[in-house]
Design an enzyme around this catalytic site. Sequence first.
Site, PDB file in Angstrom:
ATOM      1  N   TYR A  28       0.864  -1.177   0.000  1.00  0.00           N
ATOM      2  CA  TYR A  28       0.000   0.000   0.000  1.00  0.00           C
ATOM      3  C   TYR A  28       0.906   1.234   0.000  1.00  0.00           C
ATOM      4  CZ  TYR A  28      -4.651   1.921   0.045  1.00  0.00           C
ATOM      5  OH  TYR A  28      -5.818   2.538  -0.330  1.00  0.00           O
ATOM      6  N   HIS A  30       3.299   4.531  -0.614  1.00  0.00           N
ATOM      7  CA  HIS A  30       3.113   5.984  -0.683  1.00  0.00           C
ATOM      8  C   HIS A  30       4.486   6.619  -0.887  1.00  0.00           C
ATOM      9  CE1 HIS A  30       4.641   5.862   3.401  1.00  0.00           C
ATOM     10  NE2 HIS A  30       3.658   5.060   3.769  1.00  0.00           N
ATOM     11  N   HIS A  33       7.568   5.377   1.117  1.00  0.00           N
ATOM     12  CA  HIS A  33       8.210   4.170   0.591  1.00  0.00           C
ATOM     13  C   HIS A  33       9.061   4.511  -0.639  1.00  0.00           C
ATOM     14  CE1 HIS A  33       4.421   2.289   2.402  1.00  0.00           C
ATOM     15  NE2 HIS A  33       5.381   1.639   3.035  1.00  0.00           N
ATOM     16  N   GLN A  57       3.910  -9.861  13.252  1.00  0.00           N
ATOM     17  CA  GLN A  57       4.150  -8.604  13.974  1.00  0.00           C
ATOM     18  C   GLN A  57       2.857  -7.914  14.376  1.00  0.00           C
ATOM     19  OE1 GLN A  57       6.392  -6.994  10.519  1.00  0.00           O
ATOM     20  NE2 GLN A  57       5.366  -5.067  10.962  1.00  0.00           N
ATOM     21  N   GLN A 149      11.923   0.583  15.256  1.00  0.00           N
ATOM     22  CA  GLN A 149      12.241  -0.494  14.309  1.00  0.00           C
ATOM     23  C   GLN A 149      13.680  -0.346  13.791  1.00  0.00           C
ATOM     24  OE1 GLN A 149       9.398  -2.139  11.299  1.00  0.00           O
ATOM     25  NE2 GLN A 149      10.446  -0.736   9.951  1.00  0.00           N
ATOM     26  N   VAL A 172       8.977  11.115   5.418  1.00  0.00           N
ATOM     27  CA  VAL A 172       8.305  11.947   4.414  1.00  0.00           C
ATOM     28  C   VAL A 172       6.927  12.322   4.970  1.00  0.00           C
ATOM     29  CG1 VAL A 172       7.402  12.033   2.058  1.00  0.00           C
ATOM     30  CG2 VAL A 172       9.548  10.840   2.536  1.00  0.00           C
TER      31      VAL A 172
HETATM   32  P1  AMP Z   1       5.663  -0.239   6.106  1.00  0.00           P
HETATM   33  O1  AMP Z   1       5.165  -0.637   4.752  1.00  0.00           O
HETATM   34  O2  AMP Z   1       4.752   0.687   6.837  1.00  0.00           O
HETATM   35  O3  AMP Z   1       6.140  -1.410   6.922  1.00  0.00           O
HETATM   36  O4  AMP Z   1       6.969   0.635   5.820  1.00  0.00           O
HETATM   37  C1  AMP Z   1       8.041   0.127   5.063  1.00  0.00           C
HETATM   38  C2  AMP Z   1       9.236   1.014   5.255  1.00  0.00           C
HETATM   39  O5  AMP Z   1       8.930   2.334   4.836  1.00  0.00           O
HETATM   40  C3  AMP Z   1       9.662   1.112   6.728  1.00  0.00           C
HETATM   41  O6  AMP Z   1      11.079   1.126   6.814  1.00  0.00           O
HETATM   42  C4  AMP Z   1       9.065   2.405   7.151  1.00  0.00           C
HETATM   43  O7  AMP Z   1       9.762   3.019   8.216  1.00  0.00           O
HETATM   44  C5  AMP Z   1       9.217   3.237   5.889  1.00  0.00           C
HETATM   45  N1  AMP Z   1       8.259   4.334   5.897  1.00  0.00           N
HETATM   46  C6  AMP Z   1       6.927   4.272   6.178  1.00  0.00           C
HETATM   47  N2  AMP Z   1       6.383   5.502   6.164  1.00  0.00           N
HETATM   48  C7  AMP Z   1       7.391   6.369   5.874  1.00  0.00           C
HETATM   49  C8  AMP Z   1       7.482   7.792   5.728  1.00  0.00           C
HETATM   50  N3  AMP Z   1       6.428   8.574   5.871  1.00  0.00           N
HETATM   51  N4  AMP Z   1       8.692   8.329   5.439  1.00  0.00           N
HETATM   52  C9  AMP Z   1       9.784   7.545   5.300  1.00  0.00           C
HETATM   53  N5  AMP Z   1       9.765   6.201   5.419  1.00  0.00           N
HETATM   54  C10 AMP Z   1       8.594   5.620   5.707  1.00  0.00           C
END
Ligand code: AMP
Length: 276
Positions: A28, A30, A33, A57, A149, A172
């Site tokens: 999903y 954005h 990512h 998790q 994390q 971001v």
């Molecule tokens: P997730 O899909 O939420 O598990 O995130 C995957 C990776 O993207 C993780 O390392 C998150 O910390 C990073 N991530 C999620 N949101 C953001 C954001 N707003 N800015 C930068 N990295 C992000």
Amino acid sequence: MNVITTVDGFRHARASFDQIGLVPTMGYLHAGHLSLVRQARQECGAVAVSIFVNPTQFAPHEDFTRYPRDLERDLQMLADEGVDLVFTPEVSEMYPGGFGTAVVLPAADEVLEGAARPDHFRGVATVVCKLLNIVQPTKAYFGQKDAQQTVVVCQMVRDLNMLTQIVIAPTVREADGLAMSSRNSYLTPEQRAAATVLYRALTAARELLTSGERRGDVLRQIMAEVLAREPLARPEYASVADPLTLRELTEVGPRGALISLAVRVGAVRLIDNLLV
Ligand code: AMP
């Protein structure tokens, strides 16, 4: 772009690349990512992205089954970024019958997200360990958005002598300061407006800190006050912690502080942080 669902298939495709950067995600996607993907592309010859909503998790009462998913859209975004390999395994591929190992960092479960979400980091560390072993990346990219994390992954890599270099990329944000998150899609328009309170509380604490206030309690109190003025927000914690040990600080010292929050807006649990 090669989209692969099996470990064997991924290993086979991986063999055609030398250096590779890995961006682990739960999909999903954005702009947060994509910033990790772009950094990986700049720094590594090839980029692999994993999309896997990791059940281990999530606690039983959490949002695993309704976590937002849109693989087709994700794959289009990654193709547009020029990603080389995408790993999208089924749960049964990552945890086949007989699976019985876990990576545990007991200290992580005592503070912040670990204290609020028992076993969360056991799930995170185990899946990241598996992904690093499967992908064998030169560098792996994680967002500062999930501050604890990053601490857990860095400690695991150090403790277990893993070869991958961990890169941490800045958070971001939307124009109004809300940190981008797949979970923001759960918010109603009214809740979305209220959710800016996290960034407002964090920046209030940062301003106080940079103007010379070093007492942890005073900094936590200012965040509590900003959060209390937003009726839709139910704070879980407002923390001023050491950036390495994540223990609460009485006084901010030369290492600075990780200022972080977990807040429920309606049923949606949001986290955010600033490293000051
Ligand atoms: P997730 O899909 O939420 O598990 O995130 C995957 C990776 O993207 C993780 O390392 C998150 O910390 C990073 N991530 C999620 N949101 C953001 C954001 N707003 N800015 C930068 N990295 C992000």
